[in-house]
Design a protein around this motif. Structure first.
Motif, PDB file in Angstrom:
ATOM      1  N   TYR A 156       6.556 -43.686 -32.011  1.00  0.00           N
ATOM      2  CA  TYR A 156       6.089 -43.841 -33.390  1.00  0.00           C
ATOM      3  C   TYR A 156       5.680 -42.486 -33.967  1.00  0.00           C
ATOM      4  CZ  TYR A 156       2.843 -45.025 -37.199  1.00  0.00           C
ATOM      5  OH  TYR A 156       2.186 -45.101 -38.405  1.00  0.00           O
ATOM      6  N   LEU A 205       8.880 -49.854 -34.859  1.00  0.00           N
ATOM      7  CA  LEU A 205       7.806 -49.085 -34.226  1.00  0.00           C
ATOM      8  C   LEU A 205       6.496 -49.232 -34.986  1.00  0.00           C
ATOM      9  CD1 LEU A 205       9.711 -45.824 -33.197  1.00  0.00           C
ATOM     10  CD2 LEU A 205       8.722 -47.526 -31.665  1.00  0.00           C
ATOM     11  N   LEU A 206       6.572 -49.278 -36.320  1.00  0.00           N
ATOM     12  CA  LEU A 206       5.382 -49.478 -37.134  1.00  0.00           C
ATOM     13  C   LEU A 206       4.719 -50.806 -36.780  1.00  0.00           C
ATOM     14  CD1 LEU A 206       3.676 -48.561 -39.701  1.00  0.00           C
ATOM     15  CD2 LEU A 206       5.210 -50.036 -41.006  1.00  0.00           C
ATOM     16  N   THR A 235       3.330 -50.912 -32.971  1.00  0.00           N
ATOM     17  CA  THR A 235       2.134 -50.119 -32.687  1.00  0.00           C
ATOM     18  C   THR A 235       0.993 -50.423 -33.643  1.00  0.00           C
ATOM     19  OG1 THR A 235       2.888 -48.309 -34.125  1.00  0.00           O
ATOM     20  CG2 THR A 235       3.534 -48.212 -31.791  1.00  0.00           C
TER      21      THR A 235
END
Length: 406
Positions: A181, A397-398, A401
Motif C-alpha cells: 500500500y 490495497l486501500l 489495509t
C-alpha cells in the motif's frame, strides 16, 4: 544570462508544484514504518514524473496543446468524459487536502480555530491569484518552497547510517499488504495527475515554443529531481527519528519535529514556512488544473493571462472548485485522510492521463522531428505499464489495509 534566469525560475516553479501534502504524509509515514526501505519507490516516482512532465511540456511547446486537449482528441468524447470526471474528483479531493494542510500549518504558527484558517487560506489564494501574473504565482510559491531544504540539512545533521540509506534505493517487494500500500502511495504521490495538467497548461500560458524545449528538459530533470531529493529527505529524517521509537506521524505537526530537534526554533519555522509554500503552491496548481481540464474539454476560453473578462467560465469554475474544497474540509474530515484517499484514487486515473501524452509524443504528424526518441519511448511505456499495475492494485490495497491503518 536571460536564458539562465528563465531556466532557474522554471526549476524553482517545478519544485513548488512537486512537493505537496501527499508527499509529506506518505513519505514521512513510509519512513516511520519502514525506515529507508521505500526510498526506491520515491526515486522511481520522481523519475516517472520527470519523464512525463518533459513529454507533456514538449507536446505543449510543439503542438500548442495542453494535456486535456490531447486527452479529448486522442480518447474521444466518451472516454475523455470519464477522464474528465475522474480527474475533477481527484483534483477536488486534492485541493481540499491542500487547503486543510494550509490550515494546519497556519494553526501551528498562530493560535486560532482550524475552520477560520481554512477560510483565510482560501481567501489568501484568491487574492494572490487576482494580484499576481502567472509567472509571479509560480515563483512566489517556488522560492518559498525552497525552505523545505531544511529537511535535507536535518537529514545530514542526523548522521544516519548512509549505507542503510543507500540500500533503501535497491528495489524490494514484500507480501505485506501494508508495505505494498505504501509502495503505491509513495509512487503515486510523486505522479499526481494535476502536476502534468498544470505543467502543460502553464507552458501554453507562457507561450512556449520549440525554442523552449531546452528549458523544458532542464525543468523536468533538475526541477523534479530537486523535488525528489526533498521527498527522500522526508523519508530519511522520519526513518531516523520516528522508526526506532515506533511513532507514526499522522499529522503535519509531527512532520516538523525532526527539524526542530536539529535546529531548534529556527528549524521549526523554516520547516513550517516551507510546508506553507509547498502546500499552498499545490493548492493553486490542483485548483487551476481542475479548471484547465474542464475548460479545455468543453472548448471554453481559458488561461490566467486572459483574465476574468475574456475567460469568465474558466475563472468561475476555478472559484467553484475552491469553494467546494472549502466545504469538504469544513465537514471536519481529517485532511490527512482526505490526502490518502486523493492519492490512491489518483492512481486509478493515471492511465487515462498518461496514455494520450505517450501517443501524441510519438506521433510525427503533431511533433515533427521532436517525437519521442527510443530511450524516451521505452521509459514512457515502462512507466505506463507500472501505472496500470498500480491502478489495478490501488483500491484493493486501500480496502485491505483500511486506508493504511494496517
Amino acid at each position: 544570462m536571460k536564458i539562465i534566469f528563465k531556466i532557474a525560475l522554471g526549476i524553482i516553479a517545478a519544485v513548488g508544484g512537486f512537493l505537496d501534502i501527499g508527499d509529506l504524509v506518505f513519505n514521512t509515514q513510509a519512513g516511520a514504518l519502514y525506515r529507508y526501505d521505500l526510498l526506491w519507490a520515491v526515486a522511481l516516482g520522481t523519475l516517472g514524473i520527470g519523464v512525463y512532465a518533459e513529454m507533456a511540456g514538449r507536446v505543449a511547446a510543439v503542438s500548442k496543446r495542453p494535456v486535456f486537449d490531447v486527452i479529448r482528441m486522442r480518447l474521444g468524447f466518451g472516454p475523455g468524459l470519464v477522464a474528465l470526471i475522474a480527474s475533477a474528483l481527484v483534483n477536488l479531493l486534492t485541493v481540499a487536502a491542500e487547503l486543510g494542510g494550509l490550515a494546519i500549518v497556519l494553526q501551528l504558527l498562530f493560535d486560532a480555530a482550524f475552520s477560520l484558517f481554512v477560510i483565510l487560506a482560501a481567501i489568501g489564494l484568491v487574492v494572490i491569484v487576482a494580484l499576481l501574473p502567472f509567472g509571479g504565482i509560480e515563483r512566489i510559491f517556488g522560492y518559498g518552497g525552497l525552505l523545505m531544504l531544511v529537511f535535507v540539512a536535518t537529514a545530514i545533521h542526523q548522521h544516519p547510517d548512509w549505507g542503510a540509506v543507500a540500500h533503501g534505493f535497491i528495489p524490494s517487494l514484500s507480501d505485506s499488504k501494508l508495505y505494498l500500500y505504501f509502495v503505491v502511495g509513495v509512487f503515486a504521490a510523486a505522479l499526481m495527475p494535476y502536476e502534468v495538467h498544470f505543467y502543460s497548461s502553464g507552458a501554453v500560458e507562457e507561450r512556449w515554443s520549440e525554442e523552449s524545449l531546452k528549458e523544458n528538459r532542464v525543468n523536468a530533470v533538475v526541477g523534479y529531481g530537486l523535488g525528489g531529493i526533498l521527498a527522500c529527505a522526508l523519508v530519511v529524517v522520519s526513518g531516523y527519528l520516528f522508526h526506532p521509537l515506533g511513532i507514526e506521524p499522522n499529522n503535519l505537526g509531527t512532520v516538523v519535529l525532526p527539524s526542530q530537534g536539529a535546529f531548534g526554533e529556527t528549524g521549526l519555522l523554516l520547516a513550517l514556512g516551507g510546508m506553507l509554500f509547498c502546500v499552498g503552491g499545490a493548492a493553486v496548481d490542483a485548483s487551476f488544473s481542475a479548471s484547465y481540464n474542464l475548460a479545455q474539454f468543453l472548448g471554453w476560453e481559458w488561461g490566467r493571462y486572459r483574465g476574468p473578462e475574456k475567460a469568465p467560465r474558466f475563472t468561475f469554475s476555478w472559484l467553484v472548485f475552491l469553494a467546494l474544497a472549502v466545504m469538504i474540509v469544513l465537514t471536519g474530515i481529517n485532511p490527512v485522510e482526505i490526502t490518502e484517499y486523493s492519492v490512491i484514487f489518483a492512481v486509478v486515473a493515471l492511465p487515462l492521463t498518461y496514455l494520450p501524452i505517450l501517443l501524441i509524443a510519438r506521433d510525427p504528424s503533431f511533433m515533427g522531428r521532436h517525437v519521442n526518441g527510443r530511450f524516451s519511448a521505452a521509459l514512457g511505456w515502462f512507466y505506463f505499464a507500472v501505472i496500470v499495475v498500480l491502478a489495478i492494485a490501488a483500491i484493493p490495497l486501500l480496502l485491505a489495509t483500511n486506508g493504511g491503518g494496517g
